[in-house]
Design a protein around this motif. Structure first.
Motif, PDB file in Angstrom:
ATOM      1  N   GLN A  15       0.833  -1.206   0.000  1.00 32.70           N
ATOM      2  CA  GLN A  15       0.000   0.000   0.000  1.00 32.70           C
ATOM      3  C   GLN A  15       0.869   1.258   0.000  1.00 32.70           C
ATOM      4  O   GLN A  15       0.561   2.226  -0.693  1.00 32.70           O
ATOM      5  CB  GLN A  15      -0.927   0.003   1.209  1.00 32.70           C
ATOM      6  N   GLU A  16       1.960   1.241   0.745  1.00 35.51           N
ATOM      7  CA  GLU A  16       2.880   2.382   0.754  1.00 35.51           C
ATOM      8  C   GLU A  16       3.513   2.588  -0.621  1.00 35.51           C
ATOM      9  O   GLU A  16       3.666   3.730  -1.075  1.00 35.51           O
ATOM     10  CB  GLU A  16       3.969   2.170   1.806  1.00 35.51           C
ATOM     11  N   ILE A  17       3.878   1.503  -1.281  1.00 35.33           N
ATOM     12  CA  ILE A  17       4.428   1.599  -2.638  1.00 35.33           C
ATOM     13  C   ILE A  17       3.405   2.245  -3.556  1.00 35.33           C
ATOM     14  O   ILE A  17       3.732   3.131  -4.353  1.00 35.33           O
ATOM     15  CB  ILE A  17       4.857   0.203  -3.157  1.00 35.33           C
ATOM     16  N   GLU A  18       2.155   1.829  -3.439  1.00 34.37           N
ATOM     17  CA  GLU A  18       1.079   2.372  -4.276  1.00 34.37           C
ATOM     18  C   GLU A  18       0.898   3.870  -4.044  1.00 34.37           C
ATOM     19  O   GLU A  18       0.767   4.642  -4.988  1.00 34.37           O
ATOM     20  CB  GLU A  18      -0.224   1.618  -3.993  1.00 34.37           C
ATOM     21  N   ARG A  19       0.899   4.279  -2.780  1.00 37.60           N
ATOM     22  CA  ARG A  19       0.753   5.713  -2.470  1.00 37.60           C
ATOM     23  C   ARG A  19       1.905   6.524  -3.069  1.00 37.60           C
ATOM     24  O   ARG A  19       1.699   7.571  -3.675  1.00 37.60           O
ATOM     25  CB  ARG A  19       0.691   5.926  -0.959  1.00 37.60           C
ATOM     26  N   ALA A  20       3.126   6.037  -2.893  1.00 35.40           N
ATOM     27  CA  ALA A  20       4.296   6.754  -3.414  1.00 35.40           C
ATOM     28  C   ALA A  20       4.259   6.821  -4.935  1.00 35.40           C
ATOM     29  O   ALA A  20       4.569   7.862  -5.529  1.00 35.40           O
ATOM     30  CB  ALA A  20       5.586   6.079  -2.943  1.00 35.40           C
ATOM     31  N   ILE A  33      -5.979  10.602  -8.976  1.00 32.99           N
ATOM     32  CA  ILE A  33      -5.278   9.309  -8.998  1.00 32.99           C
ATOM     33  C   ILE A  33      -4.254   9.273  -7.866  1.00 32.99           C
ATOM     34  O   ILE A  33      -4.140   8.290  -7.142  1.00 32.99           O
ATOM     35  CB  ILE A  33      -4.606   9.057 -10.363  1.00 32.99           C
ATOM     36  N   ALA A  34      -3.527  10.365  -7.686  1.00 30.56           N
ATOM     37  CA  ALA A  34      -2.548  10.439  -6.599  1.00 30.56           C
ATOM     38  C   ALA A  34      -3.222  10.295  -5.238  1.00 30.56           C
ATOM     39  O   ALA A  34      -2.654   9.690  -4.329  1.00 30.56           O
ATOM     40  CB  ALA A  34      -1.777  11.747  -6.675  1.00 30.56           C
ATOM     41  N   ASP A  35      -4.426  10.825  -5.112  1.00 32.42           N
ATOM     42  CA  ASP A  35      -5.136  10.802  -3.827  1.00 32.42           C
ATOM     43  C   ASP A  35      -5.940   9.532  -3.605  1.00 32.42           C
ATOM     44  O   ASP A  35      -6.457   9.310  -2.510  1.00 32.42           O
ATOM     45  CB  ASP A  35      -6.074  12.010  -3.730  1.00 32.42           C
ATOM     46  N   ASP A  36      -6.073   8.702  -4.623  1.00 31.84           N
ATOM     47  CA  ASP A  36      -6.877   7.492  -4.519  1.00 31.84           C
ATOM     48  C   ASP A  36      -6.259   6.533  -3.508  1.00 31.84           C
ATOM     49  O   ASP A  36      -5.032   6.377  -3.436  1.00 31.84           O
ATOM     50  CB  ASP A  36      -6.966   6.819  -5.891  1.00 31.84           C
ATOM     51  N   ALA A  37      -7.107   5.890  -2.748  1.00 23.34           N
ATOM     52  CA  ALA A  37      -6.631   4.916  -1.759  1.00 23.34           C
ATOM     53  C   ALA A  37      -6.049   3.700  -2.473  1.00 23.34           C
ATOM     54  O   ALA A  37      -6.559   3.270  -3.511  1.00 23.34           O
ATOM     55  CB  ALA A  37      -7.777   4.485  -0.857  1.00 23.34           C
ATOM     56  N   PRO A  38      -4.989   3.124  -1.924  1.00 27.32           N
ATOM     57  CA  PRO A  38      -4.429   1.906  -2.519  1.00 27.32           C
ATOM     58  C   PRO A  38      -5.386   0.736  -2.296  1.00 27.32           C
ATOM     59  O   PRO A  38      -6.321   0.833  -1.486  1.00 27.32           O
ATOM     60  CB  PRO A  38      -3.126   1.712  -1.745  1.00 27.32           C
ATOM     61  N   LEU A  43      -8.182  -7.160  -0.026  1.00 28.58           N
ATOM     62  CA  LEU A  43      -8.090  -7.494  -1.446  1.00 28.58           C
ATOM     63  C   LEU A  43      -6.695  -8.029  -1.782  1.00 28.58           C
ATOM     64  O   LEU A  43      -6.559  -9.046  -2.486  1.00 28.58           O
ATOM     65  CB  LEU A  43      -8.401  -6.276  -2.317  1.00 28.58           C
ATOM     66  N   LEU A  44      -5.673  -7.371  -1.294  1.00 29.71           N
ATOM     67  CA  LEU A  44      -4.307  -7.846  -1.534  1.00 29.71           C
ATOM     68  C   LEU A  44      -4.120  -9.253  -0.970  1.00 29.71           C
ATOM     69  O   LEU A  44      -3.457 -10.093  -1.590  1.00 29.71           O
ATOM     70  CB  LEU A  44      -3.288  -6.880  -0.929  1.00 29.71           C
ATOM     71  N   GLU A  45      -4.732  -9.521   0.173  1.00 28.40           N
ATOM     72  CA  GLU A  45      -4.636 -10.849   0.776  1.00 28.40           C
ATOM     73  C   GLU A  45      -5.305 -11.904  -0.111  1.00 28.40           C
ATOM     74  O   GLU A  45      -4.809 -13.031  -0.218  1.00 28.40           O
ATOM     75  CB  GLU A  45      -5.242 -10.843   2.177  1.00 28.40           C
ATOM     76  N   GLU A  46      -6.409 -11.550  -0.749  1.00 28.17           N
ATOM     77  CA  GLU A  46      -7.056 -12.492  -1.669  1.00 28.17           C
ATOM     78  C   GLU A  46      -6.102 -12.879  -2.800  1.00 28.17           C
ATOM     79  O   GLU A  46      -5.984 -14.059  -3.142  1.00 28.17           O
ATOM     80  CB  GLU A  46      -8.331 -11.886  -2.259  1.00 28.17           C
ATOM     81  N   PHE A  47      -5.430 -11.888  -3.381  1.00 24.36           N
ATOM     82  CA  PHE A  47      -4.465 -12.173  -4.444  1.00 24.36           C
ATOM     83  C   PHE A  47      -3.307 -13.007  -3.890  1.00 24.36           C
ATOM     84  O   PHE A  47      -2.857 -13.954  -4.528  1.00 24.36           O
ATOM     85  CB  PHE A  47      -3.935 -10.875  -5.057  1.00 24.36           C
TER      86      PHE A  47
END
Length: 184
Positions: A15-20, A33-38, A43-47
C-alpha cells in the motif's frame, strides 16, 4: 533484484508503494489518482492467498534482499492472465523492475496454459500505455474485448477512471518465451 511471493506482513508495504507511485500523477493534472486509496489489505490478501501477488526487492532502497520495492497482482480473465496492478516505488524506477515482474507473470501464465497477458491503463501517461507498448503489448479495439475485459472496463468507468483516456492492452504469450513484435 529478487522476485518472490508477497507475504501477509508485507501487504501494508504494498500500500505504501502504491501511495508513493501515485504522487507523479499530480504533475499530469491527475491529482485524483494520486489521492486514490491503494488496494485494501483484504483485497491484496485475496491475491496473495491465490498465489497471484508477487514482490520485487532490490535497487532503490539500499535493501537488496528483503523489503519490496515493487509488486504485481494478477488474475485469470477469460483465456489470459490479467495484470490488475503493477507498481514500482519511484525510488526504484528505471531499473526495469516492473518489466521483470511482468516477465515473471508471463512465465507463470505460460506454464498455466494462458494465451496472453492483458491489462488496462491510462493511454497518455508515459509510464503507462506507451511503456507497455515498448514491451510488447498492443491496444485492443473495442471489438476485441472479451466478456471479462468488458466487465473490468465497466467497473473502472464506475470508479471514474474514464475521466482520462484509458485503453485495454494485450501481449500474446509464445510457447518459446519470446515476446511477439507488434506492428509500429
Amino acid at each position: 533484484m529478487r522476485i518472490r511471493p508477497a507475504t501477509r506482513a508485507e501487504l501494508p508495504t504494498l500500500q505504501e508503494i502504491e501511495r508513493a507511485a501515485g504522487e507523479p500523477f499530480r504533475a499530469l493534472g491527475m491529482a485524483a489518482i494520486a489521492d486514490d486509496a491503494p488496494p485494501g489489505t483484504d483485497l491484496l490478501e485475496e491475491f496473495r492467498r491465490a498465489g497471484r501477488a508477487w514482490v520485487a526487492t532490490g535497487p532503490g532502497t539500499g535493501d537488496s534482499g528483503g523489503a519490496p520495492v515493487a509488486y504485481l497482482i494478477s488474475e485469470p480473465v477469460d483465456a489470459a492472465e490479467h495484470i490488475e496492478q503493477v507498481t514500482v516505488h519511484p525510488r526504484a524506477a528505471r531499473h526495469r523492475i516492473g518489466q521483470a515482474l511482468i516477465e515473471h507473470t508471463a512465465e507463470r501464465a505460460r506454464e498455466a496454459g494462458r494465451a496472453a497477458l492483458t491489462l488496462t491503463t491510462f493511454a497518455n501517461v508515459p509510464w503507462n500505455a506507451p511503456y507497455y507498448a515498448r514491451i510488447g503489448f498492443r491496444v485492443l479495439d473495442e471489438a476485441e474485448l472479451t466478456p471479462g475485459l468488458r466487465k473490468i472496463r465497466a467497473h473502472e468507468a464506475e470508479l471514474g477512471l474514464d475521466r482520462w483516456p484509458r485503453v485495454t492492452m494485450r501481449r500474446e504469450l509464445t510457447r518459446d518465451g519470446t515476446t511477439p513484435r507488434t506492428a509500429p
